[in-house]
Enzyme design. Structure first.
Site, PDB file in Angstrom:
ATOM      1  N   GLY A   1      66.962  70.881  43.298  1.00 40.63           N
ATOM      2  CA  GLY A   1      67.981  71.405  42.399  1.00 40.63           C
ATOM      3  C   GLY A   1      68.378  72.793  42.836  1.00 40.63           C
ATOM      4  N   CYS A   2      68.742  73.614  41.897  1.00 37.89           N
ATOM      5  CA  CYS A   2      69.158  74.989  42.168  1.00 37.89           C
ATOM      6  C   CYS A   2      68.073  75.735  42.932  1.00 37.89           C
ATOM      7  CB  CYS A   2      69.439  75.680  40.836  1.00 37.89           C
ATOM      8  SG  CYS A   2      69.648  77.460  40.961  1.00 37.89           S
ATOM      9  N   PHE A   3      68.438  76.373  44.031  1.00 39.40           N
ATOM     10  CA  PHE A   3      67.404  77.046  44.826  1.00 39.40           C
ATOM     11  C   PHE A   3      66.838  78.277  44.139  1.00 39.40           C
ATOM     12  CE2 PHE A   3      71.032  78.419  47.956  1.00 39.40           C
ATOM     13  CZ  PHE A   3      71.557  79.337  47.058  1.00 39.40           C
TER      14      PHE A   3
END
Length: 179
Positions: free
Chosen positions: A9-11
């Site tokens: 997902g979002c880093f």
């Protein structure tokens, strides 16, 4: 030192999850899997380049094993939602393990099979397990994001819950300064 590359997902979330693990020396947010060289965040967010937001972890295998990193990876995101993590939707948020060698591939596939056999999730696992071809570091303002921007709403409502979960579930694996 060895390296591991994960997309969960979002880093910003994934980076924060792995940064505090004992044996992890560095975590770099970046991109892999796309069609153009040196993409920008804006290009990746368009969903048109085929890149995934990932982190590259540099770790000491004498302190934390690749298998332990896999355990943290599998337990800190939803590997059953195709191209999505929570409210983040798009191919750039897909679940992925980007192996650096055959041993990492073997261990990742084995772990995925173990989870599938145990029916650990209500839905099928969609995590891709593919060789890392190239890793592009993200822009500087994405690095160490949670630690530098922890009071921002996204960090408070999304990233913090993941960091708190790691502290609760993996407290024995945290750096002494964090535990």
């Amino acid at each position: 030192m060895e390296q591991a590359t994960f997309g969960g997902g979002c880093f910003w979330c994934t980076e924060a999850v792995f940064q505090n693990l004992n044996g992890v020396h560095k975590v770099v947010s970046g991109y892999t899997g796309g069609r153009i060289a040196n993409p920008t965040y804006k290009e990746v967010c368009s969903g048109l380049t085929g890149h995934n937001e990932v982190i590259q972890v540099t770790f000491d295998p004498q302190v934390i094993s690749y298998e332990e990193l896999l355990e943290v990876f599998w337990k800190t995101h939803d590997p059953t939602t195709l191209n999505r993590q929570g409210n983040d939707v798009g191919t750039q948020y897909r679940s992925g393990i980007y192996f650096h060698n055959e041993e990492q591939q073997r261990l990742a596939e084995q772990y995925k099979q173990k989870l599938t056999a145990a029916q650990a999730f209500d839905q099928p696992i969609t995590t891709e397990i593919v060789p890392l071809k190239v890793f592009y570091p993200a822009e500087d303002y994405h690095q160490n994001y949670y630690n530098l921007n922890g009071t921002q709403p996204y960090c408070q409502f999304v990233v913090k819950s993941k960091v708190d979960k790691v502290k609760a579930v993996f407290g024995d694996k945290l750096k002494k300064s964090v535990a």
